[in-house]
Scaffold this active site. Structure first.
Site, PDB file in Angstrom:
ATOM      1  N   ARG A 171      31.620 -69.144  -3.374  1.00 54.13           N
ATOM      2  CA  ARG A 171      32.618 -68.707  -4.367  1.00 54.13           C
ATOM      3  C   ARG A 171      34.016 -68.913  -3.788  1.00 54.13           C
ATOM      4  NH1 ARG A 171      32.979 -62.981  -7.648  1.00 54.13           N
ATOM      5  NH2 ARG A 171      33.231 -62.026  -5.590  1.00 54.13           N
ATOM      6  N   ASP A 453      35.167 -53.471  -3.667  1.00 56.82           N
ATOM      7  CA  ASP A 453      35.816 -54.747  -3.354  1.00 56.82           C
ATOM      8  C   ASP A 453      37.056 -54.891  -4.225  1.00 56.82           C
ATOM      9  OD1 ASP A 453      34.949 -55.553  -5.827  1.00 56.82           O
ATOM     10  OD2 ASP A 453      33.597 -57.101  -5.105  1.00 56.82           O
TER      11      ASP A 453
HETATM   12  C1  LIG Z   1      32.597 -57.267  -7.884  1.00 54.85           C
HETATM   13  C2  LIG Z   1      32.064 -58.311  -7.017  1.00 54.85           C
HETATM   14  O1  LIG Z   1      32.658 -59.323  -6.859  1.00 54.85           O
HETATM   15  S1  LIG Z   1      30.624 -58.060  -6.211  1.00 54.85           S
HETATM   16  C3  LIG Z   1      30.593 -59.337  -5.001  1.00 54.85           C
HETATM   17  C4  LIG Z   1      31.485 -59.072  -3.863  1.00 54.85           C
HETATM   18  N1  LIG Z   1      31.021 -57.943  -3.087  1.00 54.85           N
HETATM   19  C5  LIG Z   1      30.071 -58.121  -2.138  1.00 54.85           C
HETATM   20  O2  LIG Z   1      29.655 -59.224  -1.922  1.00 54.85           O
HETATM   21  C6  LIG Z   1      29.544 -56.906  -1.424  1.00 54.85           C
HETATM   22  C7  LIG Z   1      28.840 -57.309  -0.149  1.00 54.85           C
HETATM   23  N2  LIG Z   1      28.363 -56.142   0.579  1.00 54.85           N
HETATM   24  C8  LIG Z   1      28.951 -55.695   1.672  1.00 54.85           C
HETATM   25  O3  LIG Z   1      29.966 -56.232   2.100  1.00 54.85           O
HETATM   26  C9  LIG Z   1      28.304 -54.567   2.404  1.00 54.85           C
HETATM   27  O4  LIG Z   1      27.016 -54.324   1.903  1.00 54.85           O
HETATM   28  C10 LIG Z   1      29.063 -53.215   2.320  1.00 54.85           C
HETATM   29  C11 LIG Z   1      30.457 -53.388   2.928  1.00 54.85           C
HETATM   30  C12 LIG Z   1      29.198 -52.762   0.896  1.00 54.85           C
HETATM   31  C13 LIG Z   1      28.293 -52.181   3.121  1.00 54.85           C
HETATM   32  O5  LIG Z   1      28.173 -52.679   4.413  1.00 54.85           O
HETATM   33  P1  LIG Z   1      27.606 -51.818   5.627  1.00 54.85           P
HETATM   34  O6  LIG Z   1      28.194 -50.469   5.591  1.00 54.85           O
HETATM   35  O7  LIG Z   1      27.765 -52.638   6.863  1.00 54.85           O
HETATM   36  O8  LIG Z   1      26.089 -51.698   5.272  1.00 54.85           O
HETATM   37  P2  LIG Z   1      24.933 -51.231   6.239  1.00 54.85           P
HETATM   38  O9  LIG Z   1      25.448 -50.610   7.488  1.00 54.85           O
HETATM   39  O10 LIG Z   1      23.986 -50.456   5.427  1.00 54.85           O
HETATM   40  O11 LIG Z   1      24.264 -52.634   6.599  1.00 54.85           O
HETATM   41  C14 LIG Z   1      22.965 -52.751   7.132  1.00 54.85           C
HETATM   42  C15 LIG Z   1      22.715 -54.189   7.469  1.00 54.85           C
HETATM   43  O12 LIG Z   1      22.732 -54.957   6.283  1.00 54.85           O
HETATM   44  C16 LIG Z   1      23.660 -56.014   6.428  1.00 54.85           C
HETATM   45  N3  LIG Z   1      24.306 -56.248   5.131  1.00 54.85           N
HETATM   46  C17 LIG Z   1      24.876 -55.335   4.307  1.00 54.85           C
HETATM   47  N4  LIG Z   1      25.325 -55.936   3.202  1.00 54.85           N
HETATM   48  C18 LIG Z   1      25.038 -57.250   3.344  1.00 54.85           C
HETATM   49  C19 LIG Z   1      25.268 -58.364   2.517  1.00 54.85           C
HETATM   50  N5  LIG Z   1      25.868 -58.257   1.337  1.00 54.85           N
HETATM   51  N6  LIG Z   1      24.864 -59.558   2.960  1.00 54.85           N
HETATM   52  C20 LIG Z   1      24.236 -59.676   4.150  1.00 54.85           C
HETATM   53  N7  LIG Z   1      23.987 -58.644   4.973  1.00 54.85           N
HETATM   54  C21 LIG Z   1      24.394 -57.448   4.558  1.00 54.85           C
HETATM   55  C22 LIG Z   1      24.669 -55.539   7.435  1.00 54.85           C
HETATM   56  O13 LIG Z   1      25.323 -56.638   8.007  1.00 54.85           O
HETATM   57  C23 LIG Z   1      23.776 -54.782   8.386  1.00 54.85           C
HETATM   58  O14 LIG Z   1      23.139 -55.706   9.218  1.00 54.85           O
HETATM   59  P3  LIG Z   1      22.549 -55.277  10.682  1.00 54.85           P
HETATM   60  O15 LIG Z   1      21.605 -54.145  10.458  1.00 54.85           O
HETATM   61  O16 LIG Z   1      21.895 -56.517  11.160  1.00 54.85           O
HETATM   62  O17 LIG Z   1      23.730 -54.866  11.495  1.00 54.85           O
HETATM   63  O1  LIG Z   2      32.871 -60.778  -9.311  1.00 55.95           O
HETATM   64  C1  LIG Z   2      32.256 -59.940  -9.894  1.00 55.95           C
HETATM   65  C2  LIG Z   2      32.842 -58.845 -10.572  1.00 55.95           C
HETATM   66  O2  LIG Z   2      32.104 -57.990 -11.078  1.00 55.95           O
HETATM   67  O3  LIG Z   2      34.080 -58.807 -10.593  1.00 55.95           O
HETATM   68 MG   LIG Z   3      35.041 -60.545  -9.703  1.00 55.55          MG
END
Ligand SMILES: CC(=O)SCCNC(=O)CCNC(=O)[C@H](O)C(C)(C)COP(=O)(O)OP(=O)(O)OC[C@H]1O[C@@H](n2cnc3c(N)ncnc32)[C@H](O)[C@@H]1OP(=O)(O)O
Ligand SMILES: O=CC(=O)O
Ligand SMILES: [Mg+2]
Length: 542
Positions: A171, A453
């Site tokens: 993205r 986010d």
């Molecule tokens: C509105 C929108 O646009 S939605 C799309 C954009 N938003 C996203 O992509 C959200 C992505 N998610 C994240 O960034 C994270 O899940 C967070 C920040 C919300 C939470 O993160 P954390 O607090 O680190 O979660 P947590 O401690 O439970 O993580 C556990 C494990 O899962 C992994 N993990 C958590 N989320 C993700 C993810 N989205 N992708 C890959 N790995 C992940 C962590 O890296 C961690 O790995 P480890 O155990 O090997 O160290």
């Molecule tokens: O990118 C996704 C959204 O919900 O915004």
């Molecule tokens: Mg969006």
């Protein structure tokens, strides 16, 4: 073969890199990539400010009292009999997609998760500092080559790709964001072109060789004219690299209110390259607030009350599905912002909420959905498996033809629900903590058990702005004014200090975040995106 390396300010093109050197940047900022970037900027960069100006012109009409509607001049496209070009095999089954920023460890975890697709994000979940953007491109390049590994310094845990990783989709940034560390003819270039160019250039050959392709998510489009711009970019690059037209594939987020009225046209403009639309619900809610900001009858309630079963959001999801399936495109669902809780009982409650949200999407006919965290992948997968069944890999066969037509007024329905003091204070605390994280380079954070986010935080801060502008009364009778907001901001800043502790508070930039939040909430002109002033702070030392 290694390509020549270009150092800071030393290209022989009109592209000038002004960012500080980032370790390993020579692998992505090489001569070939910068030469493609130069031609892309020459051909397409000048149009971006015009596209952004067109947004403003359209907004001025809505601010004057009109409501958005389907376009009379494109009726022939909506009535016409046409289909998108087709969907590559590895994108037909997208029942669960994980999303996440382009951090090295997270990329590996995401590609290894029980999902079909990983959306690697330079947008809502990334605060695009120069180092993060460059490291993200290096990480994706390594991931595509199967050469990505990572050892966590704190734990010594080693991360590597498993067999059969998820399909990668990149993205890129939205059109409103610039990349100020790269200039073309003395001006900062569009962030979207930078992200697209580098990901395409470094990976298309390897992706095609393994039966995949250069796949992109396009965020925050507001019109089919913007989609046409992307179609021209894709066609130009395909021709330049002697690729069959339609090799580049994209999925467009329909996450702005103006875009929902132009879904057919967006699919049409991009019909050679597009495979799906996606319900980006969080930006969509933000855009509903922003687009209808002068309409006092469209003020939203507490953020928590704006759920996908509300009539205006249900209409959006169902119309997107109907439109996509009619044209042979997939209709992706969106993100439930819940993330797993450490406490097992709380986690059960989280999973129940995610299940409910995903069931609604699957029942509506979506072909797949997003999860923010690997811990939610199995739950989403089991629901979509159940609805998709054994005989299909998606729900393209669900046409929703028997539904009553979905009209403009359905998409614009006001949303009921209370505006509470607790909701306003929560919005302040979320916005404060998110802005603090963002200006320090972290674009996605867990706050109060939810993924926050750029899109979710926009809802929090614009809700307060809207309540002030429209002199809303909270459910306890208090009138929302700038002064009330300022009082609450001081109190909630103190509460955040208690919650995060004095050490974290002192190390952080909460006061700076509060200053920015106050500016953008009390200005009479709505600031378009919090990431615009945020980017100034994020990059002020550069
Ligand atoms: C509105 C929108 O646009 S939605 C799309 C954009 N938003 C996203 O992509 C959200 C992505 N998610 C994240 O960034 C994270 O899940 C967070 C920040 C919300 C939470 O993160 P954390 O607090 O680190 O979660 P947590 O401690 O439970 O993580 C556990 C494990 O899962 C992994 N993990 C958590 N989320 C993700 C993810 N989205 N992708 C890959 N790995 C992940 C962590 O890296 C961690 O790995 P480890 O155990 O090997 O160290
Ligand atoms: O990118 C996704 C959204 O919900 O915004
Ligand atoms: Mg969006």
């Amino acid at each position: 073969m290694t390509e020549p390396v270009l150092n800071k300010e030393q290209t022989d093109t009109s592209i000038r890199i002004t960012g500080e050197s980032v370790e390993g940047q020579e692998t992505v900022l090489n001569e070939g990539a910068l030469s493609l970037l130069e031609v892309l900027c020459r051909e397409f960069a000048d149009e971006v400010p015009k596209l952004l100006a067109a947004r403003k012109a359209k907004q001025a009409v809505i601010d004057g009292g009109s409501l958005p509607d389907f376009l009379p001049e494109t009726r022939a496209i909506r009535d016409g009999d046409w289909q998108i070009r087709g969907i590559p095999d590895d994108l037909t089954d997208r029942r669960v997609e994980i999303t996440g920023p382009v951090d090295r460890k997270m990329i590996i975890n995401a590609l290894n998760a029980n999902v079909k697709v990983f959306m690697a994000d330079f947008e809502d979940s990334l605060a695009p500092s120069w180092s993060k953007v460059i490291e993200g491109q290096i990480n994706l390049r390594d991931a595509v080559r199967g050469e990505i590994e990572f050892t966590a310094p704190e734990t010594g845990k080693h991360y590597a790709l498993k067999d059969d990783p998820a399909v990668l989709v990149c993205r890129v940034r939205g059109l409103h964001l610039i990349e100020k560390h790269v200039e073309f003819n003395g001006k900062p270039i569009p962030g979207s072109l930078f992200d697209f160019c580098l990901y395409f250039y470094h990976n298309y050959r390897q992706l095609l060789a393994k039966g995949s392709g250069p796949y992109f998510y396009i965020p925050k489009l507001e019109s089919h004219v913007e989609a046409r711009w992307w179609a021209k970019v894709f066609a130009f690059v395909e021709e330049r690299f002697c690729l069959t037209p339609g090799t580049i594939k994209c999925t467009c987020l329909v996450e702005t209110l103006p875009a929902v009225f132009e879904m057919e046209e967006i699919l049409y403009e991009l019909r050679s390259n597009i495979v799906a639309l996606n319900c980006g619900r969080w930006d969509y809610i933000f855009s509903y607030i922003k687009t209808l900001k002068n309409h006092p009858d469209r003020v939203l309630p507490d953020r928590q009350a704006v759920t996908m079963d509300k009539p205006f959001l249900s209409a959006y999801s169902r119309l997107l599905i109907k439109t996509c399936h009619k044209r042979g495109a997939l209709a992706m669902g969106g993100m439930a912002a819940f993330i797993p809780a450490k406490d097992p009982a709380q986690n059960e409650a989280v999973l129940a909420k995610v299940r409910g949200d995903k069931e609604l999407e699957a029942r509506n006919g979506h072909d797949g959905t997003w999860v923010a965290h690997p811990g939610l992948a199995d739950t989403a997968m089991s629901i979509f498996n159940e609805y998709i069944g054994e005989d299909h890999v998606n729900q393209l066969h669900i046409t929703r033809d028997v539904d009553a037509p979905i009209l403009a007024r359905d998409l614009l329905l006001p949303c009921d629900g209370e505006r509470t003091e607790a909701g306003m204070r929560l919005n302040i605390r979320i916005a404060l903590q998110y802005i603090e994280a963002w200006i320090n380079g972290n674009g996605c954070v867990p706050i109060y058990g939810l993924m926050e986010d750029a899109a979710t935080a926009e809802i929090s801060r614009t809700s307060i702005w809207q309540w002030i502008q429209h002199k809303q009364k909270l459910s306890n009778g208090k009138l929302v004014t700038k002064d009330l907001f300022k009082e609450m901001l001081v109190e909630e800043l103190a509460n955040v200090k208690l919650e995060v502790g004095p050490d974290r508070f002192t190390r952080g930039s909460y006061t700076q975040a509060a200053v920015l939040l106050e500016q953008i909430t009390t200005s009479d002109e709505l600031v378009d995106f919090l990431t615009l002033p945020g980017y100034e702070i994020l990059t002020q030392a550069d």
